[in-house]
Design an enzyme around this catalytic site. Structure first.
Site, PDB file in Angstrom:
ATOM      1  N   ASP A  82      64.436  84.555  47.772  1.00 45.21           N
ATOM      2  CA  ASP A  82      63.939  85.607  46.870  1.00 45.21           C
ATOM      3  C   ASP A  82      62.452  85.947  47.052  1.00 45.21           C
ATOM      4  OD1 ASP A  82      66.306  84.619  45.914  1.00 45.21           O
ATOM      5  OD2 ASP A  82      65.514  83.958  43.997  1.00 45.21           O
TER       6      ASP A  82
ATOM      7  N   TRP B  70      68.204  76.459  53.247  1.00 44.56           N
ATOM      8  CA  TRP B  70      67.744  76.351  51.863  1.00 44.56           C
ATOM      9  C   TRP B  70      67.508  74.885  51.513  1.00 44.56           C
ATOM     10  CZ3 TRP B  70      69.027  74.157  47.224  1.00 44.56           C
ATOM     11  CH2 TRP B  70      68.385  74.699  46.099  1.00 44.56           C
TER      12      TRP B  70
ATOM     13  N   ARG C  69      66.391  79.666  34.316  1.00 45.91           N
ATOM     14  CA  ARG C  69      65.391  79.856  35.381  1.00 45.91           C
ATOM     15  C   ARG C  69      64.953  81.311  35.556  1.00 45.91           C
ATOM     16  NH1 ARG C  69      70.240  78.506  37.800  1.00 45.91           N
ATOM     17  NH2 ARG C  69      71.252  80.096  39.075  1.00 45.91           N
ATOM     18  N   ASP C  70      64.043  81.482  36.514  1.00 47.57           N
ATOM     19  CA  ASP C  70      63.607  82.789  37.025  1.00 47.57           C
ATOM     20  C   ASP C  70      62.860  83.624  35.989  1.00 47.57           C
ATOM     21  OD1 ASP C  70      65.055  81.835  39.165  1.00 47.57           O
ATOM     22  OD2 ASP C  70      66.752  83.182  38.896  1.00 47.57           O
TER      23      ASP C  70
ATOM     24  N   GLU D 231      70.989  85.884  37.556  1.00 42.56           N
ATOM     25  CA  GLU D 231      69.768  85.348  38.146  1.00 42.56           C
ATOM     26  C   GLU D 231      68.685  86.430  38.212  1.00 42.56           C
ATOM     27  OE1 GLU D 231      71.372  83.831  41.928  1.00 42.56           O
ATOM     28  OE2 GLU D 231      71.214  81.832  41.071  1.00 42.56           O
TER      29      GLU D 231
ATOM     30  N   TRP E  27      62.705  79.110  56.384  1.00 48.57           N
ATOM     31  CA  TRP E  27      63.644  79.807  55.488  1.00 48.57           C
ATOM     32  C   TRP E  27      62.926  80.642  54.445  1.00 48.57           C
ATOM     33  CZ3 TRP E  27      68.810  80.455  54.208  1.00 48.57           C
ATOM     34  CH2 TRP E  27      69.099  80.790  52.882  1.00 48.57           C
TER      35      TRP E  27
HETATM   36  C1  FRU Z   1      68.483  83.448  43.597  1.00 42.93           C
HETATM   37  C2  FRU Z   1      68.136  81.998  43.256  1.00 42.93           C
HETATM   38  C3  FRU Z   1      67.338  81.902  41.955  1.00 42.93           C
HETATM   39  C4  FRU Z   1      66.599  80.601  42.127  1.00 42.93           C
HETATM   40  C5  FRU Z   1      66.284  80.614  43.613  1.00 42.93           C
HETATM   41  C6  FRU Z   1      66.280  79.258  44.257  1.00 42.93           C
HETATM   42  O1  FRU Z   1      68.723  83.626  44.952  1.00 42.93           O
HETATM   43  O2  FRU Z   1      69.306  81.209  43.190  1.00 42.93           O
HETATM   44  O3  FRU Z   1      68.134  81.950  40.788  1.00 42.93           O
HETATM   45  O4  FRU Z   1      65.434  80.539  41.361  1.00 42.93           O
HETATM   46  O5  FRU Z   1      67.261  81.431  44.222  1.00 42.93           O
HETATM   47  O6  FRU Z   1      65.849  79.333  45.586  1.00 42.93           O
END
Ligand code: FRU
Length: 476
Positions: free
Chosen positions: A39, A63, A158-159, A214, A36
């Protein structure tokens, strides 16, 4: 026995070879050897090489157990696999996943800044490489930022997107406001390890831009600054163009990238040519069961270059892609009435450029991935009356478990269309007039669903120029 990088590369190549006969698997887009991806993460240029990391589940095409995969390229087009960069640490702040983030140069030390997830808590973590980005050591003091501000959703934090101005590091983070609407949080640090909150960079309203923003990206473009965010739960990508001064961003305009398409969570990089490049995740449009039996899921978009046109963000495929061009066909000055096969051009891995003048037609455009009698086909056309560019997948596939909807965006011009399009197995990416981008997936079932047609209805479209290049694979 220790595994060398060469042993590892050979195994990765074998894992890729398993899919040689899979007509849906792209040949010149980047995707992991198997399993899989979602991002893109941590894109960075290091000593002239482009490094691309990505959200990855090595245990299957679904996922879960999120790692960071890694690949490297000298030319932006051909990628070589690297061993997995980040694996969740048993009992660490990332034990349940290494979520998205970025890569920075910390005074000569390549450093990943990512979100660790443990028991639903999201915190920001660091990892450093001392061997030219091959292996990564997590910082002992992780997490470096653990507590979200009180006015945001406590479980969405996050991110990290990090950059440096002089001696100061800045971080923008994704969250949603408790009162509703997404938010891009802003922090400051002098050492990447201690972070102080600043006033929020920008907040949105639920009706316009969803509940959580995100994967924020924030960078200068032309004489402005651009904030890109990916909307959860509606899965669209928005940009804000404005000015950034005294640690405050004042947006002046707002737009959508890839409206109605499948591109999500894009990440950008300012490369040594001064270009702001963008990659996004193009997700599967088929059921979990079909994904499971395919053995792989998710793909990175082709790299695109961003530019600013007044208050709007424009995109173009990077010219490096021209390296992949092989057999070429060009048809000039065509007037299209009804449907005509494009003789001698077929395929499922090609680049296509179409310059079309509306004429008297109400609709005109292309048919791709067409079986000889039309049982399967995908239509891409300008609906001149509605002012829309349409991708119609109603008849794209005879398979069950694949999405077949219609996608559309606003036509940039009422009289003409310049279409730049890449088809690669199941991946379709197009840009119209550098303004409208649409990315999607099609899954024809038949090996002979490879025909191309031009068509118009309601009148004659022309003159039309069509160019098609067969493209080489980047793998074998
Ligand atoms: C976006 C997201 C991010 C997170 C990641 C987890 O697609 O949801 O916000 O960090 O994917 O895989």
């Amino acid at each position: 026995m220790t595994t060398t990088i060469n042993d590892w590369l050979e195994t990765a190549a074998e894992r890729r070879r398993v899919f040689t006969a899979d007509i849906h698997r792209p040949r010149y887009h980047f995707l992991p050897p198997d399993g899989w991806t979602n991002d893109p993460n941590g894109v960075i240029q290091w000593k002239g090489e482009y490094h691309l990391f990505y959200q990855h589940n090595p245990h299957g095409p679904f996922w879960g157990t999120i790692h960071w995969g890694h690949a490297v390229s000298r030319d932006l087009i051909h990628w070589e696999d690297r061993p997995i960069a980040l694996t969740p640490s048993f009992d660490g702040p990332d034990k349940d996943g290494c979520f998205s983030g970025c890569a920075v140069d910390d005074n000569g030390t390549p450093t990943l800044v990512y979100t660790g997830v443990a028991d639903d808590r999201q915190t920001q973590c660091l990892a450093m490489s001392r061997d030219k980005l091959l292996t990564w050591e997590k910082y002992q003091g992780n997490p470096v930022l653990a507590t979200p501000p009180e006015d945001v959703r406590p479980l969405d934090f996050r991110d990290p997107w990090v950059w440096r101005e002089g001696d100061t590091w800045y971080m923008v983070l994704a969250s949603g406001q408790l009162s509703g609407g997404g938010v891009a949080l802003l922090y400051r640090s002098s050492d990447l390890r201690n972070w102080n909150p600043l006033p929020h960079l920008l907040t949105g309203e639920v009706e316009m831009t969803g509940e959580v923003w995100e994967c924020p990206n924030f960078f200068p473009l032309g004489d402005k600054h651009v904030l890109i965010i990916s909307v959860w739960p509606r899965h669209s990508v928005h940009f804000f163009v404005g000015t950034f001064a005294d640690e405050r961003f004042v947006p002046e305009s707002h737009g959508v990238l890839d409206p109605d398409g499948s591109l999500f969570a894009p990440l950008t990089l300012n490369d040594d040519k001064g270009r702001q490049l963008l990659w996004g995740w193009i997700d599967e449009q088929r059921s979990r069961e079909v994904q499971q039996s395919a053995g792989w899921a998710g793909v990175m978009s082709l790299p695109r270059e961003l530019s600013l046109d007044k208050s709007s963000v424009h995109t173009a495929f990077v010219p490096e892609l021209q390296k992949l061009r092989r057999a070429h066909t060009r048809l000039n000055d065509l007037n299209i009435a009804e449907a005509v096969d494009v003789e001698g051009v077929k395929g499922s891995a090609f680049e296509l450029r179409l310059a079309l003048v509306r004429g008297s037609a109400s609709r005109s455009g292309l048919i791709l991935a067409r079986s000889p009698s039309g049982e399967e086909e995908t239509q891409i056309y300008a609906d001149w009356e509605k002012g829309e560019l349409v991708i119609d997948r109603t008849h794209s596939s005879l398979l069950s478990g694949v999405e077949q909807g219609i996608q559309s965006g606003t036509l940039p011009s009422a009289e003409r269309l310049y279409l730049h399009l890449y088809l690669d197995g199941s991946v379709l990416e197009l840009i119209a007039d550098e303004q409208l981008t649409l990315s999607t997936r099609i899954y024809p079932s038949r090996n002979d669903s490879v025909g191309i047609r031009l068509f118009s209805s309601g009148g004659v479209s022309g003159p039309t120029t069509l160019e098609v290049w067969e493209l080489a694979s980047i793998w074998f």
